[in-house]
Design a protein around this motif. Structure first.
Motif: not given
Lengths: 244, 627
Positions: A71-97
């Protein structure tokens, strides 16, 4: 200042859902900045890991618009503008919170690897070219994005019989150290399940340190395992000359 | 005691899992004791990973003139004689062994190109010779990973994402620690025969900082609250080169290695200004003209000639951090900065693109990815950023023992080694040398203790209740707003430049923040709740902030990182004292004590060998004018 929309997973391994947020952001911000601003202004209990905020500690791994990234190396500018940004936890490991997952399995795997074992009569001198390739492996920041994307873990859930790209990289660094004397090939073949990897190179694609995981670590290790355990000429040669 | 709180028993409890904590845990465990390592984050993520440039040790692999005595002298002069000389001596003596030991444990340092295949070393600010063993610009990661892999195979028990809230005492001895796990929020009790604090720094106290969320001064506050003395708290290092743009990365560190590889500063007039800022103590050691500096650069860096054979002196960009940070600050203040309020640091015109990518790969990526700047083509814009705390828990120079029995401290949270200003590279060597010593001393101490003490359950109930308070307070201000105000108060009142009125005001404002903190409220529950964590960390930051300000008020002189606008010179009387901060029943108690001085015969020996300079010593001791 502009406004962005975010969809972030909120919840635990038992229950949870994606929640939508609207946030004012500025030029130059990265995804982690957006998370911090959310914590400060709307959602102080939003869980996420971070430390260095410079791509050096590998704490803030998440899936941004479906792609495993820091997340610290992903600039918002580089993501498609005007689209909702989806942020999910890693899928391979159990979610804590929320965005924090339980990555403790990785630490258990690491413990099983035979540590650096220098030859007893080693000369502690070597040239830079002798270590260039293992220095590449040692750049690993343990963000576990490669583990997250590897289908052997992500889809097939082979956690109990497979070590994953991160630890192939670690073992490659040890096996290729100029004066290491331990033999990790039997472990790689059996417990670490190196054979499960079918070289799809997904791990290499997501590595934030640009380590050529598949080409430089996994394939050479596979070759060594094949030479040792499956090459009939080598087997015959060893039988004749009683070498291991 | 009935198990109301999850309880663990360990011979040695190490709090903090950066380099110092890991090294201490390894040593204690190697002595056959049962050791726990508590980390605030996941193992291997500690702030040590941010150390870039290298480990300072007089290995002499590149410049055979280097000696431990010279390393000692550089450390003392860099620290403006405010160091505990004995710590600086032990450090210089033992650092080479600690580096070689790290290699035996699997660290893979860059090699020399002379065909001998030794550990390569590079230049860094304030070091007379090339002295920093390194791995590109990710030396901290290499050190941390090596120690981590060594540690986990040695039977150390690691408690990840666990924060200690309070130390527990019986009379003047520590007997345990009480804290919580981040994931569940559930409380945990560690009974211990001895404790090593290795919790790192305080960077989150300032708005512009190179430090992570973890650096909230925990060790300083835990020690202080338990009654340990803190020393040298006025010395906060501002690193000259932090990123200034975009705003979200303001403060992020740019390694001194950029200058070690030939980078230079320029102001908006295009002037390479560092020649105007050479203090008397460095007059003999650094180039006085651009021509001389460029010739040195050409011969030593570009052609790779041995420095012994070069008569020119090195560029003033390589002076110690306090000197360089003040120079940058002055240039910026006087209007010679650039659009984002920084100064240009140029490596693009000095080295080939290929060299830059090879020698400074993380810097290249950091700028490319976060600022759209290609440092092989254009200069970086940089400015000072809060980086390191020289002060901390007062420790015995040999054992690292604090003023509390059974409590030891190592690394950034301990005081004495670096004086008023730390040299780059001396931090990684510090945490190896003194981490090991702290682990050893803690182990020896624990061996003498027969049993674990009973802990009074009501004391734990009280602490647990305190931790819960943000949930019980009526809905009000959240912790982030308070943190942000605290940072601004510290920047204004006790930042790089200080004066009495500003600091008096700062103390008043800290007092108001303290009152606001009592009413802080948090949403949700104790499960992985960053808002709650921040609320609890604020207690520690406030203690450290007050200690810094009170100590800085007492020291009426300028020395190293501590610059008083109202007292710009070195003072003879203050050169002999160190400021001590201690808890008392009412408020923070501040006093001075004698600073141990380099023994006369040792000093004379180093002067005779031309390693120390008598005039410089007299300047730093305030006997003759220096500023």
């Amino acid at each position: 200042m502009r406004s962005i929309r975010l969809k972030i997973f909120r919840g635990t391994s038992n229950s949870g859902e994606f929640k939508e947020y609207t946030l004012e952001v500025e030029e130059g911000m990265v995804v982690l900045d957006a998370i911090h601003r959310l914590q400060a202004t709307q959602s102080p209990d939003l869980a996420c890991r971070w430390n260095c905020k410079a791509g050096k500690c590998g704490s803030c791994s998440a899936e941004i618009n479906g792609k495993p990234r820091l997340m610290c190396m992903t600039r918002l500018n580089d993501l498609p503008v005007n689209k909702t940004i989806t942020i999910a936890p890693l899928q391979t490991f159990p979610i804590m919170k929320d965005l924090a997952t339980d990555v403790s399995w990785n630490y258990q795997v690491n413990k099983k690897i035979t540590p650096f074992t220098p030859k007893s009569n080693a000369e502690w001198h070597w040239e830079q070219k002798d270590i260039d390739r293992i220095q590449e492996f040692r750049k690993c920041i343990e963000c576990f994005l490669c583990q997250d994307v590897c289908h052997v873990l992500r889809v097939h859930q082979k956690h109990s019989v497979y070590a994953g790209p991160r630890f192939f990289v670690r073992m490659a660094a040890l096996e290729m150290h100029p004066i290491d004397s331990a033999d990790r090939l039997p472990f790689l073949k059996t417990d670490a399940g190196l054979g499960y990897c079918n070289i799809t190179k997904c791990c290499t694609q997501v590595c934030p340190e640009s380590i050529a995981i598949t080409d430089n670590a996994i394939i050479p290790l596979k070759e060594r395992v094949v030479d040792r355990f499956y090459d009939p000429i080598f087997i015959l040669f060893r039988k004749l000359f009683k070498k291991k | 005691m009935d198990a109301k709180y999850t309880t663990h028993e360990f011979d040695v409890l190490v709090i903090g899992a950066g380099g110092a904590g890991l090294r201490a845990a390894i040593e204690a465990s190697a002595n056959g004791l049962k050791v726990a390592l508590v980390c605030k984050s996941l193992l291997g993520k500690a702030h040590t990973v941010m150390a870039e440039g290298g480990i300072a040790a007089a290995l002499g692999t590149v410049d055979s003139r280097d000696t431990w005595q010279q390393h000692f002298a550089d450390t003392m002069i860099g620290g403006n004689l405010a160091n505990h000389w004995q710590m600086a001596q032990i450090h210089a003596l033992e650092a080479p062994d600690r580096v070689r030991e790290l290699e035996k444990w699997g660290a893979v340092f860059d090699r020399t190109t002379d065909g001998k295949g030794n550990i390569n070393v590079r230049h860094f600010g304030g070091h007379t010779y090339k002295r920093l063993a390194h791995v590109g610009d990710r030396t901290g990661l290499e050190l941390l990973r090596t120690l981590q892999d060594r540690g986990v195979h040695q039977g150390i028990e690691v408690f990840m994402e666990c924060t200690v809230y309070s130390l527990l005492k019986k009379e003047n001895r520590v007997v345990g620690a009480f804290g919580y796990f981040r994931e569940t929020g559930s409380p945990v009790l560690f009974k211990a025969k001895s404790i090593v604090l290795a919790t790192g720094g305080i960077g989150k106290l300032y708005r512009v900082s190179s430090n992570s969320w973890e650096c909230t001064g925990d060790g300083f506050a835990l020690g202080y609250l338990a009654g340990a003395e803190l020393a040298d708290m006025e010395y906060v290092q501002f690193h000259p080169t932090g990123m200034v743009w975009p705003p979200s990365v303001r403060g992020l560190l740019i390694t001194e290695g950029v200058r070690g590889e030939g980078g230079v500063f320029r102001n908006n007039l295009g002037k390479r200004f560092m020649f105007d800022y050479i203090p008397p103590k460095y007059k003999d050691k650094y180039a006085s003209t651009e021509e001389e500096a460029n010739t040195w650069f050409q011969k030593v860096i570009v052609e790779g000639r041995k420095e012994e054979t070069v008569k020119e002196r090195k560029p003033p960009e390589l002076m110690s951090r306090d000197v360089v940070a003040r120079a940058l600050w002055t240039e910026i203040e006087q209007g010679r900065g650039f659009e984002h309020g920084g100064i240009h640091l140029d490596i693009a015109t000095r080295r080939s693109a290929e060299d830059i990518k090879k020698k400074l790969p993380s810097m290249y990526h950091q700028f490319k990815q976060l600022a759209d700047v290609d440092i092989t083509k254009v200069p970086m814009e940089v400015g000072p950023t809060c980086h390191y705390m020289m002060g901390g828990i007062k420790v015995d120079p040999e054992t690292q023992g604090s003023t509390i029995d059974g409590l030891f401290a190592a690394g950034e949270c301990s005081a004495g080694m670096h004086g008023s200003n730390r040299l780059g590279g001396n931090s990684l060597s510090d945490l190896l040398v003194f981490g090991r010593r702290a682990g050893l001393s803690a182990a020896e101490y624990s061996k003498k203790i027969k049993t674990f003490e009973q802990i009074d359950e009501s004391e734990l109930d009280q602490l647990n209740h305190e931790m819960n308070r943000p949930f019980e307070n009526p809905k009000g201000e959240n912790a982030y707003a308070i943190l942000s105000d605290l940072q601004q108060v510290m920047e204004k009142g006790a930042g790089m430049y200080r004066e009495e009125k500003g600091m008096m005001n700062c103390l008043k404002e800290l007092d108001q923040i303290k009152k606001r903190l009592e009413k802080v409220s948090t949403e949700g529950n104790r499960m992985f709740n960053p808002g709650w964590h921040t609320a609890l960390d604020l207690r520690n930051l406030l203690i450290v902030g007050e200690a810094i300000t009170r100590a800085a008020l007492i020291r009426r002189e300028s020395r190293g990182a501590h610059t008083r606008i109202d007292f710009l010179n070195y003072s003879e009387s203050f050169s002999k004292t160190r400021v001590i901060v201690k808890k008392s029943a009412q408020e923070m108690q501040v006093s001075s004590e004698n600073l141990s001085q380099i023994p006369k015969d040792f000093e004379a020996e180093l002067i005779a060998k031309n390693i120390l300079n008598e005039v410089v010593l007299n300047q730093l001791r305030g006997k003759i004018a220096a500023h």
